[in-house]
Design a protein around this motif. Structure first.
Motif, PDB file in Angstrom:
ATOM      1  N   ALA A   1      14.741  34.596 -53.693  1.00 22.66           N
ATOM      2  CA  ALA A   1      15.874  35.516 -53.635  1.00 22.66           C
ATOM      3  C   ALA A   1      15.834  36.514 -54.780  1.00 22.66           C
ATOM      4  O   ALA A   1      16.041  37.721 -54.584  1.00 22.66           O
ATOM      5  CB  ALA A   1      17.184  34.731 -53.658  1.00 22.66           C
TER       6      ALA A   1
ATOM      7  N   GLU B   1      12.901  38.939 -54.255  1.00 25.07           N
ATOM      8  CA  GLU B   1      13.168  39.876 -53.160  1.00 25.07           C
ATOM      9  C   GLU B   1      14.210  40.910 -53.570  1.00 25.07           C
ATOM     10  O   GLU B   1      14.086  42.097 -53.250  1.00 25.07           O
ATOM     11  CB  GLU B   1      13.647  39.099 -51.936  1.00 25.07           C
ATOM     12  CG  GLU B   1      13.632  39.892 -50.646  1.00 25.07           C
ATOM     13  CD  GLU B   1      12.230  40.157 -50.133  1.00 25.07           C
ATOM     14  OE1 GLU B   1      12.073  41.057 -49.295  1.00 25.07           O
ATOM     15  OE2 GLU B   1      11.287  39.471 -50.589  1.00 25.07           O
ATOM     16  N   TYR B   2      15.231  40.461 -54.304  1.00 26.76           N
ATOM     17  CA  TYR B   2      16.271  41.392 -54.748  1.00 26.76           C
ATOM     18  C   TYR B   2      15.683  42.461 -55.670  1.00 26.76           C
ATOM     19  O   TYR B   2      15.925  43.662 -55.494  1.00 26.76           O
ATOM     20  CB  TYR B   2      17.390  40.644 -55.468  1.00 26.76           C
ATOM     21  CG  TYR B   2      18.505  41.557 -55.937  1.00 26.76           C
ATOM     22  CD1 TYR B   2      19.585  41.835 -55.101  1.00 26.76           C
ATOM     23  CD2 TYR B   2      18.454  42.149 -57.193  1.00 26.76           C
ATOM     24  CE1 TYR B   2      20.594  42.694 -55.512  1.00 26.76           C
ATOM     25  CE2 TYR B   2      19.463  43.012 -57.609  1.00 26.76           C
ATOM     26  CZ  TYR B   2      20.526  43.274 -56.768  1.00 26.76           C
ATOM     27  OH  TYR B   2      21.508  44.142 -57.184  1.00 26.76           O
TER      28      TYR B   2
ATOM     29  N   ALA C   1      15.460  46.295 -54.570  1.00 24.74           N
ATOM     30  CA  ALA C   1      16.296  47.178 -55.378  1.00 24.74           C
ATOM     31  C   ALA C   1      15.447  48.240 -56.065  1.00 24.74           C
ATOM     32  O   ALA C   1      15.822  49.425 -56.105  1.00 24.74           O
ATOM     33  CB  ALA C   1      17.075  46.373 -56.409  1.00 24.74           C
TER      34      ALA C   1
ATOM     35  N   SER D   1      18.968  46.913 -47.951  1.00 26.34           N
ATOM     36  CA  SER D   1      19.938  46.343 -48.878  1.00 26.34           C
ATOM     37  C   SER D   1      19.303  45.226 -49.696  1.00 26.34           C
ATOM     38  O   SER D   1      18.810  44.246 -49.121  1.00 26.34           O
ATOM     39  CB  SER D   1      21.138  45.791 -48.108  1.00 26.34           C
ATOM     40  OG  SER D   1      21.939  44.971 -48.937  1.00 26.34           O
ATOM     41  N   PRO D   2      19.320  45.317 -51.038  1.00 24.46           N
ATOM     42  CA  PRO D   2      18.765  44.236 -51.859  1.00 24.46           C
ATOM     43  C   PRO D   2      19.495  42.911 -51.655  1.00 24.46           C
ATOM     44  O   PRO D   2      18.871  41.856 -51.629  1.00 24.46           O
ATOM     45  CB  PRO D   2      18.951  44.756 -53.296  1.00 24.46           C
ATOM     46  CG  PRO D   2      19.050  46.228 -53.174  1.00 24.46           C
ATOM     47  CD  PRO D   2      19.732  46.469 -51.859  1.00 24.46           C
ATOM     48  N   LEU D   3      20.828  42.974 -51.503  1.00 32.27           N
ATOM     49  CA  LEU D   3      21.599  41.746 -51.315  1.00 32.27           C
ATOM     50  C   LEU D   3      21.261  41.074 -49.994  1.00 32.27           C
ATOM     51  O   LEU D   3      21.121  39.844 -49.924  1.00 32.27           O
ATOM     52  CB  LEU D   3      23.098  42.050 -51.379  1.00 32.27           C
ATOM     53  CG  LEU D   3      23.670  42.330 -52.765  1.00 32.27           C
ATOM     54  CD1 LEU D   3      25.142  42.729 -52.663  1.00 32.27           C
ATOM     55  CD2 LEU D   3      23.509  41.115 -53.675  1.00 32.27           C
TER      56      LEU D   3
ATOM     57  N   ALA E   1      17.798  39.531 -50.330  1.00 35.88           N
ATOM     58  CA  ALA E   1      17.826  38.325 -51.157  1.00 35.88           C
ATOM     59  C   ALA E   1      18.471  37.167 -50.409  1.00 35.88           C
ATOM     60  O   ALA E   1      17.969  36.038 -50.440  1.00 35.88           O
ATOM     61  CB  ALA E   1      18.577  38.602 -52.452  1.00 35.88           C
TER      62      ALA E   1
END
Length: 237
Positions: A69, A72-73, A77, A151-153, A156
């Motif tokens: 997570a 990936e974030y 990002a 979207s990073p969130l 993640a």
């Protein structure tokens, strides 16, 4: 008989070549399944008791899921921030040098097969709307669309959940009292084959080929780790 665009028949369909949600979900689960089953196999191969195997499996699940997570974030990002910076550069150029940008757009369409006069006219009409012009330039030059960046969130969260699900499968038998690696191996084998078969939805391979390939590769990783664990356990390290 003439036909309007709305009446035009579609004679074929394309699969989603980007993979959509399926690709990251399947590969995240597959990564969790392979890495955590290999970890459990290594610990079990070393002769560790059930409680230690469960602890190792749950620790591997947590560590791997959070690591995936976080990675990936940061990755998504950073990619989005870079894209936004480049989009802003393109936006400023459209304001400062609209003529040059319009000529650049005309050259793009000419390179794609339009006649020079038509390419110039298409570029002129599209450039009347600054936002539309920006979208076309960024899609052509950067391969991204303003306002439609990943979207990073979401990335993640998806990675965390898919990895955790895959990593949990080989731990499950031990939570129900299993004392040998066999039940975990059977569940892991079924999961590996199923995940590999699902990959066939985004490839041209047959489902059985993708499933068998993933089963062999994942099984080999677990077998090697089991042997390493056995050797370490046998030497009392």
């Amino acid at each position: 008989m003439s036909a309007t665009v709305a009446e035009t028949e579609i004679h074929h369909e394309h699969r989603d070549v980007t993979g959509g949600w399926l690709r990251p979900a399947v590969f995240g689960a597959m990564d969790g399944l392979v890495s955590n089953f290999a970890l459990i196999a290594g610990v079990a191969g070393g002769g560790a008791p059930q409680k230690v195997v469960v602890l190792a499996g749950l620790a591997g699940l947590a560590a791997g899921a959070f690591s995936m997570a976080a990675g990936e974030y940061i990755s998504v990002a950073s990619q989005a921030e870079l894209a936004e910076a480049e989009i802003e550069i393109e936006r400023r150029e459209l304001v400062r040098n609209p003529g040059d940008e319009q000529a650049e757009l005309a050259q793009l369409y000419e390179s794609r097969g339009l006649e020079p006069e038509l390419a110039v006219e298409v570029a002129r009409q599209l450039s009347r709307d600054p936002e539309k012009a920006l979208r076309i330039h960024t899609q052509a030059e950067l391969g991204v669309t303003p306002g439609d960046l990943p979207s990073p969130l979401l990335a993640a969260g998806s990675s965390f959940l898919s990895f955790a699900v895959g990593a949990f499968l080989p731990v499950l038998p031990y939570l129900f009292g299993a004392t040998s690696l066999l039940p975990a191996a059977l569940i892991a084998a079924a999961g590996l084959f199923s995940a590999g078969a699902m990959v066939a939805k985004i490839t041209t391979r047959a489902w059985w080929f993708s499933g068998l390939r993933q089963l062999i590769l994942g099984g080999a990783a677990a077998a090697i780790t089991y042997v390493v664990g056995s050797l370490i356990g046998a030497n009392g390290l």
